[in-house]
Motif scaffolding. Structure first.
Motif, PDB file in Angstrom:
ATOM      1  N   THR B  16     -13.971  12.029  52.617  1.00  0.00           N
ATOM      2  CA  THR B  16     -13.294  12.656  51.481  1.00  0.00           C
ATOM      3  C   THR B  16     -14.128  13.826  50.972  1.00  0.00           C
ATOM      4  O   THR B  16     -15.358  13.793  51.001  1.00  0.00           O
ATOM      5  CB  THR B  16     -13.079  11.642  50.345  1.00  0.00           C
ATOM      6  N   ILE B  17     -13.412  14.829  50.490  1.00  0.00           N
ATOM      7  CA  ILE B  17     -14.091  16.077  50.115  1.00  0.00           C
ATOM      8  C   ILE B  17     -15.068  15.847  48.957  1.00  0.00           C
ATOM      9  O   ILE B  17     -16.147  16.444  48.929  1.00  0.00           O
ATOM     10  CB  ILE B  17     -13.027  17.155  49.801  1.00  0.00           C
ATOM     11  N   HIS B  56     -10.617  20.774  56.828  1.00  0.00           N
ATOM     12  CA  HIS B  56      -9.414  20.040  56.404  1.00  0.00           C
ATOM     13  C   HIS B  56      -9.741  18.738  55.678  1.00  0.00           C
ATOM     14  O   HIS B  56      -8.936  17.817  55.683  1.00  0.00           O
ATOM     15  CB  HIS B  56      -8.535  19.746  57.628  1.00  0.00           C
ATOM     16  N   LYS B  58     -10.022  16.124  52.696  1.00  0.00           N
ATOM     17  CA  LYS B  58      -9.065  15.931  51.595  1.00  0.00           C
ATOM     18  C   LYS B  58      -9.655  15.056  50.483  1.00  0.00           C
ATOM     19  O   LYS B  58     -10.553  14.253  50.713  1.00  0.00           O
ATOM     20  CB  LYS B  58      -7.804  15.229  52.115  1.00  0.00           C
ATOM     21  N   VAL B  59      -9.062  15.208  49.295  1.00  0.00           N
ATOM     22  CA  VAL B  59      -9.376  14.319  48.187  1.00  0.00           C
ATOM     23  C   VAL B  59      -8.625  13.014  48.428  1.00  0.00           C
ATOM     24  O   VAL B  59      -7.498  13.046  48.909  1.00  0.00           O
ATOM     25  CB  VAL B  59      -8.859  14.917  46.856  1.00  0.00           C
ATOM     26  N   THR B  61      -6.296  10.392  47.244  1.00  0.00           N
ATOM     27  CA  THR B  61      -5.363  10.201  46.121  1.00  0.00           C
ATOM     28  C   THR B  61      -4.930   8.742  46.010  1.00  0.00           C
ATOM     29  O   THR B  61      -4.328   8.345  45.040  1.00  0.00           O
ATOM     30  CB  THR B  61      -4.113  11.086  46.277  1.00  0.00           C
ATOM     31  N   GLU B  80      -1.802  14.364  48.761  1.00  0.00           N
ATOM     32  CA  GLU B  80      -3.202  14.603  49.118  1.00  0.00           C
ATOM     33  C   GLU B  80      -3.482  16.105  49.221  1.00  0.00           C
ATOM     34  O   GLU B  80      -4.471  16.605  48.699  1.00  0.00           O
ATOM     35  CB  GLU B  80      -3.451  13.967  50.480  1.00  0.00           C
ATOM     36  N   ALA B  81      -2.564  16.793  49.869  1.00  0.00           N
ATOM     37  CA  ALA B  81      -2.731  18.241  50.068  1.00  0.00           C
ATOM     38  C   ALA B  81      -2.708  18.958  48.722  1.00  0.00           C
ATOM     39  O   ALA B  81      -3.515  19.862  48.474  1.00  0.00           O
ATOM     40  CB  ALA B  81      -1.627  18.774  50.976  1.00  0.00           C
ATOM     41  N   THR B  84      -5.874  18.248  46.793  1.00  0.00           N
ATOM     42  CA  THR B  84      -6.997  18.940  47.435  1.00  0.00           C
ATOM     43  C   THR B  84      -6.974  20.423  47.076  1.00  0.00           C
ATOM     44  O   THR B  84      -8.009  21.026  46.775  1.00  0.00           O
ATOM     45  CB  THR B  84      -6.913  18.760  48.960  1.00  0.00           C
ATOM     46  N   LYS B  85      -5.773  21.000  47.101  1.00  0.00           N
ATOM     47  CA  LYS B  85      -5.636  22.422  46.786  1.00  0.00           C
ATOM     48  C   LYS B  85      -6.113  22.694  45.357  1.00  0.00           C
ATOM     49  O   LYS B  85      -6.843  23.659  45.104  1.00  0.00           O
ATOM     50  CB  LYS B  85      -4.160  22.813  46.921  1.00  0.00           C
ATOM     51  N   LYS B  88      -9.907  22.381  45.172  1.00  0.00           N
ATOM     52  CA  LYS B  88     -10.591  23.528  45.788  1.00  0.00           C
ATOM     53  C   LYS B  88     -10.549  24.747  44.868  1.00  0.00           C
ATOM     54  O   LYS B  88     -11.507  25.523  44.806  1.00  0.00           O
ATOM     55  CB  LYS B  88      -9.936  23.863  47.133  1.00  0.00           C
TER      56      LYS B  88
END
Lengths: 102, 157
Positions: B16-17, B56, B58-59, B61, B80-81, B84-85, B88
């Protein structure tokens, strides 16, 4: 508190950073560098000028900023100021210690 | 006896990020304080040093109470995307570098990056799958031997 640096009474904080940048000059700079075991070269002064310029513009300092600076790369930066480059270089440059975590 | 931390060894086990950034920020922070630092990437943490995957991350969720969204909603496609966006974007505001640039900064700062041999074998990866800046692939025994000095701390993330 007051500390005598290069035979001048200089106001510094408890970590030894200058409180008033106006008190900074090359003699003070060399003395602080000596205390940090850094022997200054032209390249050091180039970096110091860059840091002071950023400080004047109130732009925060970070290692990423150093990478983008065009003045020096990160590897050289670590070589010039060993043992905590941003911490030590700002002290020598007479500007506050950066508060950033990056 | 000196109590000063001389060396920090991080073990990154998650993809995970937020975990990758935790390891990177602390490893970089150590170098900035004049402390040696190294990161050992194992299991899913290996994603952070795989050329094809590192951009790529991701956080999480799902199963992450800190997100304050119900788990079922967190599991919907695209969540998730989206999360993450948003993260970021916030990171960029704080001038936090993206993963690839952060790895470069770490290498240039003298932080050593290691891949775990067992995990590399388990995921059928080769040296070519991993970033060029990697310092090597180690067994856990090799990694422990790097910790064998006074003032060294290990941290599992």
């Amino acid at each position: 508190m007051i500390k005598v640096i290069a035979n001048k009474e200089i106001e510094v904080n408890d970590e030894g950073y200058l409180v008033d940048f106006k008190q900074w000059d090359r003699e003070v700079c060399e003395c602080i560098a000596g205390e940090c075991n850094v022997v200054l070269t032209e390249k050091h002064y180039e970096v110091i000028e860059y840091l002071q310029e950023k400080h004047k513009k109130e732009e925060p300092l970070s290692i990423r900023g150093i990478k983008k600076s065009g003045v020096i790369n990160i590897k050289e930066f670590y070589n010039l100021f060993p043992g905590g480059p941003l911490k030590i270089s700002t002290k020598i440059a007479g500007i506050p210690k950066p508060k950033s975590c990056i | 006896m000196s109590t000063k931390v001389k060396k920090m060894l991080f073990i990154l086990s998650k993809a995970t990020i937020e975990n990758a950034y935790a390891a990177f920020v602390m490893a970089n922070g150590a170098r900035m304080e004049g402390i040696e630092s190294e990161i050992f990437f194992t299991f899913f943490g290996l994603e952070a040093i795989q050329k094809k995957k590192l951009e790529h991350l991701k956080v999480a969720t799902v199963g992450n109470p800190g997100m304050h969204i119900p788990t079922m909603i967190g599991g919907l496609p695209g969540m998730e995307a989206l999360a993450t966006k948003m993260m970021k974007k916030e990171m960029e505001k704080l001038d936090m570098p993206p993963i690839d640039e952060f790895l470069e900064i770490l290498t240039d700062s003298g932080c050593k990056l290691w891949a775990c041999k067992l995990a590399v074998d388990m995921f059928h990866l080769t040296r070519e799958d991993l970033i060029d800046d990697l310092d090597g692939i180690l067994t856990i025994g090799d990694f422990y031997s790097r910790a064998d000095q006074e003032g060294c701390q290990l941290l599992f993330i």
